[in-house]
Design an enzyme around this catalytic site. Sequence first.
Site, PDB file in Angstrom:
ATOM      1  N   HIS A 164      48.681 -16.165  19.935  1.00 10.31           N
ATOM      2  CA  HIS A 164      50.347 -16.216  19.958  1.00 10.31           C
ATOM      3  C   HIS A 164      50.562 -15.510  21.162  1.00 10.31           C
ATOM      4  O   HIS A 164      50.019 -14.539  21.830  1.00 10.31           O
ATOM      5  CB  HIS A 164      51.035 -15.654  19.018  1.00 10.31           C
ATOM      6  CG  HIS A 164      51.105 -16.411  17.614  1.00 10.31           C
ATOM      7  ND1 HIS A 164      51.883 -16.056  16.578  1.00 10.31           N
ATOM      8  CD2 HIS A 164      50.039 -17.264  17.313  1.00 10.31           C
ATOM      9  CE1 HIS A 164      51.587 -16.893  15.503  1.00 10.31           C
ATOM     10  NE2 HIS A 164      50.703 -17.864  15.872  1.00 10.31           N
ATOM     11  N   GLU A 210      52.783 -13.360  22.182  1.00  9.87           N
ATOM     12  CA  GLU A 210      52.984 -11.933  21.899  1.00  9.87           C
ATOM     13  C   GLU A 210      51.580 -11.102  21.959  1.00  9.87           C
ATOM     14  O   GLU A 210      51.272 -10.090  22.547  1.00  9.87           O
ATOM     15  CB  GLU A 210      53.739 -11.543  20.690  1.00  9.87           C
ATOM     16  CG  GLU A 210      55.041 -12.048  20.462  1.00  9.87           C
ATOM     17  CD  GLU A 210      55.096 -13.322  19.732  1.00  9.87           C
ATOM     18  OE1 GLU A 210      54.401 -14.288  19.871  1.00  9.87           O
ATOM     19  OE2 GLU A 210      56.037 -13.552  18.850  1.00  9.87           O
ATOM     20  N   CYS A 226      56.563 -13.376  14.504  1.00 10.25           N
ATOM     21  CA  CYS A 226      56.018 -13.629  13.291  1.00 10.25           C
ATOM     22  C   CYS A 226      55.369 -12.399  12.648  1.00 10.25           C
ATOM     23  O   CYS A 226      55.439 -11.411  13.151  1.00 10.25           O
ATOM     24  CB  CYS A 226      54.827 -14.746  13.221  1.00 10.25           C
ATOM     25  SG  CYS A 226      53.391 -14.198  13.895  1.00 10.25           S
ATOM     26  N   CYS A 246      52.516 -10.956  14.617  1.00  8.07           N
ATOM     27  CA  CYS A 246      52.823 -10.434  15.779  1.00  8.07           C
ATOM     28  C   CYS A 246      53.597  -8.933  15.572  1.00  8.07           C
ATOM     29  O   CYS A 246      53.339  -8.055  16.359  1.00  8.07           O
ATOM     30  CB  CYS A 246      53.412 -11.266  16.525  1.00  8.07           C
ATOM     31  SG  CYS A 246      52.446 -12.582  17.178  1.00  8.07           S
TER      32      CYS A 246
END
Length: 174
Positions: A66, A68, A96, A99
């Site tokens: 992801h 992040e 999410c 993260c």
Amino acid sequence: MAEIPLQEDPIIDLQSDHYFMGEALRQAARAYEAEEVPVGAVVVRNGRIIARAFNQVELLKDATAHAEMLALTQAEGAVGDWRLTDCTLYVTKEPCPMCAGAIVHVRLARVVFGASDLKAGAAGTVLNLLQFPTLNHRCAITQGVRENECRTLLKSFFQEKRQQRPDGEPRLEN
């Protein structure tokens, strides 16, 4: 734009938030071009961007890639430590749970996000791991920065995906 403060409100420069979210949006556009979910992130320390990333789950065949997570790893390298206590993460979509867990672990000072995630948002929409009372760290949250731009990019991406046939060819609309 709603503010979720901690005990002490940090001084927040909304012009900087607008600018740095623009940089995250540029990263999200790169994800879009790569046919990844268009999420972009930048990490800022002392008014300077020290990390930039976009979702690369499909490209890297890695569920943890992801924006992040990639940005945090870059920032740790730039700082020379896994602790990012004086950094702010700007991300186009609410983090999410995965993260958010990493954000707490690296002890970010602040997270600024654009679009809320109504299904899996872990920065206050569905749950709030970033300020969970029993965890060892909590960070300030600013939500809704350039929200319309962030949400529009995500909506466009998923509309395009829904219009494609299983073989990857565009559907013909009647």
